[in-house]
Design a protein around this motif. Sequence first.
Motif, short mmCIF file in Angstrom:
data_model
loop_
_atom_site.label_atom_id
_atom_site.label_comp_id
_atom_site.label_asym_id
_atom_site.label_seq_id
_atom_site.Cartn_x
_atom_site.Cartn_y
_atom_site.Cartn_z
N ALA A 168 8.32 8.09 -5.30
CA ALA A 168 8.55 6.83 -6.17
C ALA A 168 7.59 5.70 -6.28
O ALA A 168 7.44 5.10 -7.21
N ALA A 169 6.39 6.04 -5.41
CA ALA A 169 5.44 5.07 -5.48
C ALA A 169 4.13 5.71 -6.12
O ALA A 169 3.09 5.35 -5.80
N ARG A 170 4.35 6.94 -6.76
CA ARG A 170 3.16 7.65 -7.26
C ARG A 170 2.57 6.74 -8.34
O ARG A 170 3.11 6.13 -9.14
N ASP A 171 1.14 6.86 -8.33
CA ASP A 171 0.24 5.95 -9.04
C ASP A 171 0.22 4.51 -9.05
O ASP A 171 0.05 3.89 -10.11
N VAL A 172 1.00 3.95 -7.85
CA VAL A 172 1.14 2.44 -7.79
C VAL A 172 0.03 1.87 -7.09
O VAL A 172 -0.38 2.53 -5.79
N ARG A 173 -0.71 0.77 -7.68
CA ARG A 173 -1.90 0.49 -6.85
C ARG A 173 -1.57 -0.69 -5.81
O ARG A 173 -0.48 -1.27 -6.03
N GLY A 174 -2.29 -1.02 -5.07
CA GLY A 174 -2.22 -2.17 -4.25
C GLY A 174 -1.16 -1.80 -2.90
O GLY A 174 -1.42 -0.65 -2.33
N VAL A 175 -0.53 -2.65 -2.34
CA VAL A 175 0.24 -2.52 -1.14
C VAL A 175 1.51 -1.87 -1.53
O VAL A 175 2.36 -2.58 -2.28
N VAL A 176 1.91 -0.88 -0.87
CA VAL A 176 3.34 0.01 -1.11
C VAL A 176 3.83 -0.22 0.34
O VAL A 176 3.16 0.31 1.34
N LEU A 177 5.08 -0.41 0.52
CA LEU A 177 5.65 -0.71 1.49
C LEU A 177 7.03 0.59 1.69
O LEU A 177 8.00 0.11 0.60
N VAL A 178 7.11 1.55 2.36
CA VAL A 178 8.51 2.28 2.37
C VAL A 178 9.12 2.08 3.73
O VAL A 178 8.52 2.11 4.96
N VAL A 179 10.34 1.73 3.41
CA VAL A 179 11.27 1.57 4.57
C VAL A 179 12.34 2.64 4.45
O VAL A 179 13.01 2.63 3.59
N THR A 180 12.55 3.08 5.72
CA THR A 180 13.65 4.02 5.81
C THR A 180 14.79 3.43 6.67
O THR A 180 14.50 3.17 7.69
N LEU A 181 15.99 3.54 6.15
CA LEU A 181 17.07 2.91 6.59
C LEU A 181 18.08 4.04 7.27
O LEU A 181 18.43 4.86 6.53
N GLY A 182 18.37 4.00 8.69
CA GLY A 182 19.07 5.10 9.38
C GLY A 182 19.67 4.69 10.38
O GLY A 182 19.99 3.55 10.54
N THR A 183 19.44 5.47 11.61
CA THR A 183 19.78 4.94 13.01
C THR A 183 19.14 3.74 13.31
O THR A 183 19.51 2.62 13.80
N GLY A 184 17.72 3.58 12.79
CA GLY A 184 16.90 2.38 13.00
C GLY A 184 16.46 1.98 11.51
O GLY A 184 16.85 2.62 10.67
N ILE A 185 15.36 1.28 11.69
CA ILE A 185 14.45 0.94 10.44
C ILE A 185 13.16 1.38 10.63
O ILE A 185 12.40 1.24 11.61
N GLY A 186 12.43 2.28 9.85
CA GLY A 186 11.27 2.85 9.95
C GLY A 186 10.30 2.28 8.72
O GLY A 186 10.88 1.84 7.75
N SER A 187 9.19 2.39 9.12
CA SER A 187 8.50 1.69 8.03
C SER A 187 7.10 2.40 7.85
O SER A 187 6.52 2.96 8.90
N ALA A 188 6.33 2.31 6.65
CA ALA A 188 5.21 2.94 6.51
C ALA A 188 4.60 1.95 5.41
O ALA A 188 5.24 1.47 4.25
N LEU A 189 3.28 1.53 5.71
CA LEU A 189 2.37 0.47 4.79
C LEU A 189 1.28 1.44 4.29
O LEU A 189 0.36 1.89 5.05
N VAL A 190 1.01 1.43 2.92
CA VAL A 190 -0.12 1.97 2.41
C VAL A 190 -0.87 1.14 1.41
O VAL A 190 0.00 0.49 0.75
N VAL A 191 -2.05 0.97 1.64
CA VAL A 191 -2.71 0.23 0.79
C VAL A 191 -3.68 1.01 -0.05
O VAL A 191 -4.72 1.51 0.47
N ASP A 192 -3.59 0.86 -1.35
CA ASP A 192 -4.79 1.63 -2.23
C ASP A 192 -4.94 3.03 -1.77
O ASP A 192 -5.75 3.65 -1.65
N GLY A 193 -3.65 3.78 -1.36
CA GLY A 193 -3.75 5.22 -0.99
C GLY A 193 -4.25 5.24 0.59
O GLY A 193 -3.97 6.52 0.96
N VAL A 194 -4.23 4.33 1.23
CA VAL A 194 -4.51 4.15 2.64
C VAL A 194 -3.55 4.08 3.58
O VAL A 194 -3.22 3.01 3.41
#
Length: 262
Positions: free
Chosen positions: A132-158
């Motif tokens: 869902a974040a393909r080709d999006v520049r800048g800061v992308v935050l991916v949050v997984t909602l389940g037993t807890g809340i997981g997170s991934a922060l990707v900045v310009d692909g890093v």
Amino acid sequence: MNKHAKADKHAREQAFGIDIGGSGIKGAPVDLRTGEFSADRLRIPTPQPATPGAVADTVAQIVDSFGLDHDVPIGVTFPAVILHGVAQSAANVDQSWIGTNVEKAVHATTDRTVLAVNDADAAGYAEVLYGAARDVRGVVLVVTLGTGIGSALVVDGVLVPNTELGHLEIDGHDAESRAAESVRDREGLDWGQWAARLQRYFSVVENLFWPDLIVVGGGVSKDHAKFLPLLDLRTPIVPAGLRNAAGIVGAAALAARGTRLD
């Protein structure tokens, strides 16, 4: 294609991903051009107790079943904070993992170069590359909602690893203790009540990180139409695209790039 089918042998176009969870260990070869599995996924129940030796043996069983070339890179997701390959925590696996080098443990049973990554980080990275974040520049935050809340922060692909944003303290509470999907089930919240808690959580997060896009994953993302439209954020927020494949795909992609997470 049979799940034990021999994988297509293109070292630079393929890697292998393993997703270690509390109930199952899943693996598949990934076509890095498309982000899709190049053979059916194999799942084996997580051994109990889920000690390092037992889990590493199961990972080796999965890897060996695919007949991979020896130089195919292996990426492993793990439910823990991972620093320099070492598990700093352990969720739904044996506590003896804490302080264990995940990469070395899996290497010992597979004789392969291994990269270990936090499970939410792997899933988030996959969403940036193929979802869902393909080709999006800048800061992308991916949050997984389940037993807890997981997170991934990707900045310009890093990838910025081990963000653990589910444990932000908000209004005196650990965030996931109020807004995880498991809390909705446990407290019998309707979609509107739960969305109000998500609104508070995501409002705090977007004011801290100012992301260009928020992607929501986890099993509940299939019901995104019931709660995402109820949120009022300045940041675009969308459901994840890869669903249950994301961890395997992200781990494989990170391993292929030789990305160190520390």
